[in-house]
Motif scaffolding. Structure first.
Motif, PDB file in Angstrom:
ATOM      1  N   VAL A  60       5.143  -0.124 -21.649  1.00 20.08           N
ATOM      2  CA  VAL A  60       6.107   0.426 -20.606  1.00 20.08           C
ATOM      3  C   VAL A  60       7.626   0.983 -21.664  1.00 20.08           C
ATOM      4  O   VAL A  60       7.653   1.910 -21.438  1.00 20.08           O
ATOM      5  N   ILE A  61       7.514   0.171 -22.025  1.00 19.61           N
ATOM      6  CA  ILE A  61       9.351   0.461 -22.763  1.00 19.61           C
ATOM      7  C   ILE A  61       9.077   1.880 -23.410  1.00 19.61           C
ATOM      8  O   ILE A  61       9.645   2.836 -24.354  1.00 19.61           O
ATOM      9  N   ALA A  62       8.097   1.324 -24.484  1.00 18.54           N
ATOM     10  CA  ALA A  62       7.084   2.653 -25.447  1.00 18.54           C
ATOM     11  C   ALA A  62       7.012   3.882 -25.049  1.00 18.54           C
ATOM     12  O   ALA A  62       7.625   4.330 -25.682  1.00 18.54           O
ATOM     13  N   ALA A  63       6.786   4.181 -23.414  1.00 18.76           N
ATOM     14  CA  ALA A  63       6.479   5.155 -23.355  1.00 18.76           C
ATOM     15  C   ALA A  63       7.880   5.676 -22.257  1.00 18.76           C
ATOM     16  O   ALA A  63       7.978   6.942 -23.122  1.00 18.76           O
ATOM     17  N   GLU A  64       8.845   4.292 -21.795  1.00 20.79           N
ATOM     18  CA  GLU A  64      10.481   4.903 -21.714  1.00 20.79           C
ATOM     19  C   GLU A  64      11.166   5.704 -22.939  1.00 20.79           C
ATOM     20  O   GLU A  64      12.053   6.727 -23.036  1.00 20.79           O
ATOM     21  N   HIS A  65      10.953   5.310 -23.899  1.00 19.82           N
ATOM     22  CA  HIS A  65      11.747   5.290 -25.100  1.00 19.82           C
ATOM     23  C   HIS A  65      10.756   6.910 -25.356  1.00 19.82           C
ATOM     24  O   HIS A  65      12.293   7.912 -25.913  1.00 19.82           O
ATOM     25  N   ASN A  66      10.064   6.687 -25.601  1.00 15.31           N
ATOM     26  CA  ASN A  66       9.368   7.792 -26.032  1.00 15.31           C
ATOM     27  C   ASN A  66       9.919   9.462 -25.442  1.00 15.31           C
ATOM     28  O   ASN A  66      10.546  10.782 -25.861  1.00 15.31           O
ATOM     29  N   GLU A  67       9.770   9.046 -23.838  1.00 12.87           N
ATOM     30  CA  GLU A  67      10.511  10.418 -22.895  1.00 12.87           C
ATOM     31  C   GLU A  67      11.848  10.358 -22.631  1.00 12.87           C
ATOM     32  O   GLU A  67      12.725  11.485 -23.324  1.00 12.87           O
ATOM     33  N   PHE A  68      13.155   8.991 -23.242  1.00 13.04           N
ATOM     34  CA  PHE A  68      14.174   9.101 -23.543  1.00 13.04           C
ATOM     35  C   PHE A  68      14.681  10.523 -24.762  1.00 13.04           C
ATOM     36  O   PHE A  68      15.306  11.189 -24.577  1.00 13.04           O
ATOM     37  N   LEU A  78       1.053  -0.758  -0.263  1.00  9.01           N
ATOM     38  CA  LEU A  78       0.258  -0.085  -0.133  1.00  9.01           C
ATOM     39  C   LEU A  78       0.817   0.884   0.228  1.00  9.01           C
ATOM     40  O   LEU A  78       0.959   2.313  -0.785  1.00  9.01           O
ATOM     41  N   GLU A  79       1.958   1.059   0.853  1.00  3.69           N
ATOM     42  CA  GLU A  79       2.798   2.380   1.044  1.00  3.69           C
ATOM     43  C   GLU A  79       2.963   2.934  -0.909  1.00  3.69           C
ATOM     44  O   GLU A  79       3.130   3.881  -1.169  1.00  3.69           O
ATOM     45  N   ILE A  80       3.684   1.127  -1.156  1.00  2.00           N
ATOM     46  CA  ILE A  80       4.429   1.288  -2.136  1.00  2.00           C
ATOM     47  C   ILE A  80       4.075   2.236  -3.837  1.00  2.00           C
ATOM     48  O   ILE A  80       3.855   3.363  -4.414  1.00  2.00           O
ATOM     49  N   LEU A  81       2.556   1.871  -3.125  1.00  2.00           N
ATOM     50  CA  LEU A  81       1.182   2.770  -4.482  1.00  2.00           C
ATOM     51  C   LEU A  81       0.582   3.500  -4.058  1.00  2.00           C
ATOM     52  O   LEU A  81       0.512   4.661  -4.743  1.00  2.00           O
ATOM     53  N   VAL A  82       0.971   4.213  -2.741  1.00  2.00           N
ATOM     54  CA  VAL A  82       0.218   5.661  -2.534  1.00  2.00           C
ATOM     55  C   VAL A  82       1.530   6.513  -2.430  1.00  2.00           C
ATOM     56  O   VAL A  82       1.405   8.050  -3.948  1.00  2.00           O
ATOM     57  N   GLU A  83       3.009   5.247  -3.059  1.00  2.00           N
ATOM     58  CA  GLU A  83       3.769   6.611  -4.022  1.00  2.00           C
ATOM     59  C   GLU A  83       4.066   6.759  -4.692  1.00  2.00           C
ATOM     60  O   GLU A  83       4.360   8.061  -5.581  1.00  2.00           O
ATOM     61  N   THR A  84       3.057   6.098  -5.590  1.00  2.00           N
ATOM     62  CA  THR A  84       3.408   6.284  -7.280  1.00  2.00           C
ATOM     63  C   THR A  84       2.214   7.754  -7.280  1.00  2.00           C
ATOM     64  O   THR A  84       2.517   7.527  -8.752  1.00  2.00           O
ATOM     65  N   THR A  85       1.723   7.144  -6.894  1.00  2.00           N
ATOM     66  CA  THR A  85       0.855   8.669  -7.490  1.00  2.00           C
ATOM     67  C   THR A  85       0.957  10.009  -6.923  1.00  2.00           C
ATOM     68  O   THR A  85       0.609  10.972  -7.051  1.00  2.00           O
ATOM     69  N   GLN A  86       2.153   9.703  -5.946  1.00  2.00           N
ATOM     70  CA  GLN A  86       2.303  11.535  -6.066  1.00  2.00           C
ATOM     71  C   GLN A  86       3.337  11.933  -7.232  1.00  2.00           C
ATOM     72  O   GLN A  86       3.488  13.326  -7.172  1.00  2.00           O
ATOM     73  N   ASP A  87       3.477  11.296  -8.162  1.00  2.00           N
ATOM     74  CA  ASP A  87       4.320  11.592  -9.657  1.00  2.00           C
ATOM     75  C   ASP A  87       2.589  12.534 -11.080  1.00  2.00           C
ATOM     76  O   ASP A  87       2.909  13.162 -11.386  1.00  2.00           O
ATOM     77  N   PHE A  88       1.639  12.388  -9.924  1.00  2.00           N
ATOM     78  CA  PHE A  88       0.457  12.499 -10.487  1.00  2.00           C
ATOM     79  C   PHE A  88       0.086  13.612  -9.642  1.00  2.00           C
ATOM     80  O   PHE A  88      -0.366  14.991 -10.690  1.00  2.00           O
ATOM     81  N   PHE A 134       2.693   8.073 -18.507  1.00  2.00           N
ATOM     82  CA  PHE A 134       2.134   6.705 -19.743  1.00  2.00           C
ATOM     83  C   PHE A 134       2.800   5.597 -19.243  1.00  2.00           C
ATOM     84  O   PHE A 134       1.962   4.518 -19.196  1.00  2.00           O
ATOM     85  N   ARG A 135       3.619   6.457 -18.534  1.00  2.00           N
ATOM     86  CA  ARG A 135       4.555   4.581 -18.255  1.00  2.00           C
ATOM     87  C   ARG A 135       3.774   4.405 -16.782  1.00  2.00           C
ATOM     88  O   ARG A 135       4.143   2.891 -16.923  1.00  2.00           O
ATOM     89  N   HIS A 136       3.562   4.984 -16.030  1.00  2.00           N
ATOM     90  CA  HIS A 136       2.906   5.160 -14.899  1.00  2.00           C
ATOM     91  C   HIS A 136       1.574   3.859 -14.787  1.00  2.00           C
ATOM     92  O   HIS A 136       1.505   2.604 -14.470  1.00  2.00           O
ATOM     93  N   ILE A 137       0.838   4.162 -16.294  1.00  2.00           N
ATOM     94  CA  ILE A 137      -0.590   3.123 -16.194  1.00  2.00           C
ATOM     95  C   ILE A 137      -0.486   1.832 -17.772  1.00  2.00           C
ATOM     96  O   ILE A 137      -0.894   1.607 -17.443  1.00  2.00           O
ATOM     97  N   ALA A 138       0.901   2.100 -18.379  1.00  2.00           N
ATOM     98  CA  ALA A 138       0.455   0.921 -19.136  1.00  2.00           C
ATOM     99  C   ALA A 138       0.660  -0.326 -18.499  1.00  2.00           C
ATOM    100  O   ALA A 138       1.612  -0.477 -17.479  1.00  2.00           O
TER     101      ALA A 138
END
Length: 786
Positions: free
Chosen positions: A456-464, A316-326, A446-450
């Motif tokens: 995920v790789i497609a989102a990371e590739h675009n960001e990079f 749960l802690e990790i899950l809540v932590e990931t929402t901080q990027d949003f 979008f990497r978060h919700i992939a």
């Protein structure tokens, strides 16, 4: 490639390529048949004779297979000892199987039949193990060949980096281009052959970076050579070289399977599909949700033990932590931020209720109704939060694409740079950087919700790419503002601006794909393998295809890979053809003009496989193929007239042999285009067959043009002059025509095909082996190959 590495126990277990796996399928089928028949208490005389024939076919196939393996061992000393040992094991197992199938089973006792079955199973295991080792050793030859090609490109890239004159640069860049074509072909084949979706996506990302960087390399280097004292030009060129070296390094690690996180020279943890391109990865929200939901589901079986409670709280802690990027994003609306925070509080509350109820749960293996209700409420809250994050990411992307700022910003940058207004360039730089940050935020969300590694790789590739391409585009604008009258600096900025807009288009495709999958509309994601759009537009009724409209049809990953491979092969042939025809001293003769015209048509069909060029729909493709066929018939008549002037000789026989194949190929292509089709699969097969037949015809035309030149120059025919000797290649149609016609060749050639595909660098294969392009279980076979 060294011997000690080959002896790793994993060699006989880990199969990473589809060609190796598919080659083993017929072997497994045959052996399963033999073992099953050994289980029967009694078999008829007819069945016994059939088993004998199957055993003989297996033994013969193994002998042919082993002969190819021994050829590979001879040509590759570093694997020779291990290959010879594996071949010997395979031969012994094949002989044992033949012996066991030749024994009369009708008069055996139960104990004898049991012993024979045990021996058959032991021999089958030995054969499978040995054949797999041979295939994997042959695959190492392909890996070696690919790495040699990669090293050539890397070395030439280093030479390009150090050149100081235009003459040296032109010569070096020409060599670099040829080596890049070879590497693109090898990496494309490897990407298509990899079993892992993740590895295919990683290879596609690396190839995409390499492809775009190559386009930007030429103008950025020319600017440095023209303006050697310009600091921004040097930084611009340096950035392109860095991108290319990183992509080459990434290809190396994918091929060697050393872990994607080592692409930058250090090991980094892999989370939910690391693209391997050096981004700072953290837990993705999608993975965090899955882990949390799994822990909650586990409670139904185990109850909330101390260990389970600790894992559940941590998830749960990790899950809540990931929402901080949003919630921390400056581009998230106030409404979405508040909704995310409220849903997080609700999830924490439901979790507390669940833990409180679990204390009163006596039977941990049978949750009470109250406990079950608490579990369902917790899962519902988690799903609600996940949906809220998806909506937030999609709204950000929608607002971004709706504004469409890229075109305006780039237009002002070009205008300011072209007029030498450095202050205006600086102002637009600030706007561009703000816009770039917003694009990177969208990629991150979008990497978060992939929902899978490929996306995920497609989102990371675009960001990079955006993170690296943006500053290089700004540097090219700053260089232009310093030299506003320089044509090459203008071309450089135009190239980077085009690359940026192309990447924005790729981003929009990725956003749609991830959103479709999240909404349950996407069957399969479009991977980074070419063609990028992954679209095969449906064709109207003309040309024999029944369609209700011009609705685009989405190709899956394997279809994309197959049509992209055909397209690239056609591009290589057109490049070869253009090189040949450009050397004619009088290029206006009919042979050259028609050959160039056909090369141009074939190139436009290649662009279609990439989702580019003038051909937009399959109807356009089929019309182009019809014109191509007609032009082939005209070329046949032209060369036929020319052949009458050639005296009887070996070259004339060769010319006539190839020339007489043209009408049949044209007729075959015409028949394919007139075939009635309906539905996505049939349309794709028709496109696939049309491109395949066009490629075959281009192969023949190239041979005819080359031989025509040889005849014209050697016998001093006053017609036209053409280049001297050129590299001869064998068309896939020609290769298929030499396939073995033995009764048992279906099985043996399947094994040989797979080994050939795994060792295509070897040139001394027996003529009884079938084409290297053939897949034992291919679903999209070209009718012309039968």
């Amino acid at each position: 490639m060294a011997g000690p590495q080959v002896n790793d126990a994993r060699l006989s277990l880990e199969i990473r390529t589809k060609s190796v796996e598919q080659t083993l399928i017929p072997l497994v089928t045959q052996i399963t048949t033999l073992v099953n028949h050994k289980e029967r208490p009694r078999v008829t005389e007819k069945t016994t004779q059939a088993l004998v024939r199957v055993g003989q076919a297996v033994c013969l196939a193994v002998e042919r297979f082993v002969s190819v393996g021994q050829t590979i061992a001879t040509e590759n000393p570093e694997i020779s000892a291990d290959m010879c040992q594996a071949c010997a094991e395979a031969r012994n197992a094949g002989t044992s199987i033949q012996h066991l199938t030749s024994v009369d089973a009708t008069s055996h006792t139960n104990s004898q039949q049991f012993a024979e079955k045990t021996a058959m199973v032991r021999a089958a295991r030995q054969l499978l193990s040995a054949v797999t080792k041979v295939l994997l050793l042959a695959d190492k030859v392909i890996v070696k060949q690919l790495l040699i090609s990669k090293n050539k490109v890397s070395n030439t890239l280093n030479e390009l980096y150090s050149v100081t004159t235009f003459t040296d640069f032109v010569n070096c860049f020409s060599q670099f281009g040829n080596e890049m074509v070879e590497l693109a072909h090898l990496t494309g084949d490897r990407q298509n052959d990899l079993k892992s979706d993740k590895h295919r996506a990683q290879m596609g990302a690396a190839r995409a970076v390499l492809e775009k960087s190559t386009m930007m390399l030429l103008p950025s280097c020319k600017v440095c050579l023209r303006h050697p004292d310009c600091e921004t030009a040097k930084q611009n060129r340096e950035g392109v070289f860095k991108l290319m070296r990183g992509a080459l390094n990434m290809i190396h690690h994918i091929v060697m399977d050393e872990g994607a996180g080592q692409a930058n020279g250090h090991v980094s943890p892999v989370h939910n599909g690391d693209s391997g391109i050096g981004l700072d990865n953290a837990h993705s929200a999608c993975k965090a949700f899955k882990e949390f939901e799994d822990q909650v589901e586990m409670i139904r079986m185990t109850g909330v033990t101390a260990s389970c409670k600790e894992k559940l709280t941590g998830a749960l802690e990790i899950l809540v932590e990931t929402t901080q990027d949003f919630t921390d994003s400056a581009y998230t609306s106030h409404q979405h931020r508040e909704s995310i925070l409220q849903t997080c509080d609700r999830l924490k509350s439901e979790m507390s209720v669940l833990l409180r109820i679990s204390k009163n749960q006596r039977n941990s293996n049978n949750p009470s109704p109250e406990m079950e209700k608490a579990i369902l409420r917790t899962l519902t809250a988690a799903k609600s939060l996940n949906k809220q994050l998806q909506d937030t990411a999609m709204d950000q992307a929608s607002e971004l694409f709706k504004a469409n700022e890229d075109h305006e910003i780039l237009k002002h940058l070009k205008a300011a740079g072209g007029s030498g207004d450095q202050q205006r360039v600086a102002e637009m730089t600030v706007k561009f950087e703000e816009h770039m940050q917003q694009l990177e935020e969208v990629c991150k969300l979008f990497r978060h919700i992939a929902t899978n590694e490929q996306l995920v790789i497609a989102a990371e590739h675009n960001e990079f790419v955006l993170k690296n391409l943006g500053p290089l585009t700004l540097l090219s604008a700053q260089t232009l503002s310093q030299y506003p009258g320089s044509k090459i600096t203008q071309e450089n900025l135009d190239m980077f601006a085009d690359s940026w807009e192309s990447q924005i288009n790729d981003l929009s495709i990725m956003v749609k794909e991830i959103n479709d999958v999240c909404q349950g509309r996407g069957e399969k994601p479009v991977y980074l393998s070419l063609p990028r759009p992954g679209i095969c537009p449906a064709m109207p009724p003309k040309h024999g295809t029944n369609s209700r409209g011009l609705r685009p049809v989405k190709l899956d990953a394997e279809e994309q890979a197959k049509i992209a491979k055909l397209g690239l092969e056609m591009k290589l042939i057109t490049s070869e053809m253009d090189a040949e025809t450009d050397k004619w001293e009088e290029p206006d003769n009919d042979i050259v003009k028609r050959a160039k015209n056909m090369s141009s048509m074939a190139f436009s069909m290649y662009l279609f496989t990439r989702g580019e060029g003038p051909l937009k729909t399959t109807q356009d493709l089929f019309i182009q193929a019809e014109y191509f066929s007609e032009e082939g018939t005209k070329l046949y008549k032209t060369v036929r007239d020319f052949s009458d002037k050639v005296p009887l000789c070996v070259h004339r026989e060769e010319l006539m042999t190839n020339l007489e194949r043209i009408p049949a190929c044209c007729q075959q292509l015409h028949s394919i285009l007139r075939t009635q089709t309906s539905g996505k699969t049939a349309t794709f097969n028709k496109v696939d067959n049309a491109i395949q037949e066009t490629k075959n015809l281009m192969n023949i035309i190239a041979k005819v043009v080359t031989t025509s030149f040889v005849c014209a120059t050697k016998y001093n025919i006053d017609y036209r002059k053409s280049p001297g000797s050129s590299r001869r290649w064998r068309s896939s149609g020609e290769a298929r025509s030499t396939a073995s016609s033995d009764n048992e060749s279906m099985y043996s050639s399947s094994m040989s095909d797979g080994l050939n595909k795994s060792s295509c660098s070897n040139k001394q294969f027996s003529a009884s082996n079938t084409s290297l392009d053939r897949q034992p279980s291919g679903s999209n076979l070209d009718p012309s190959s039968h």
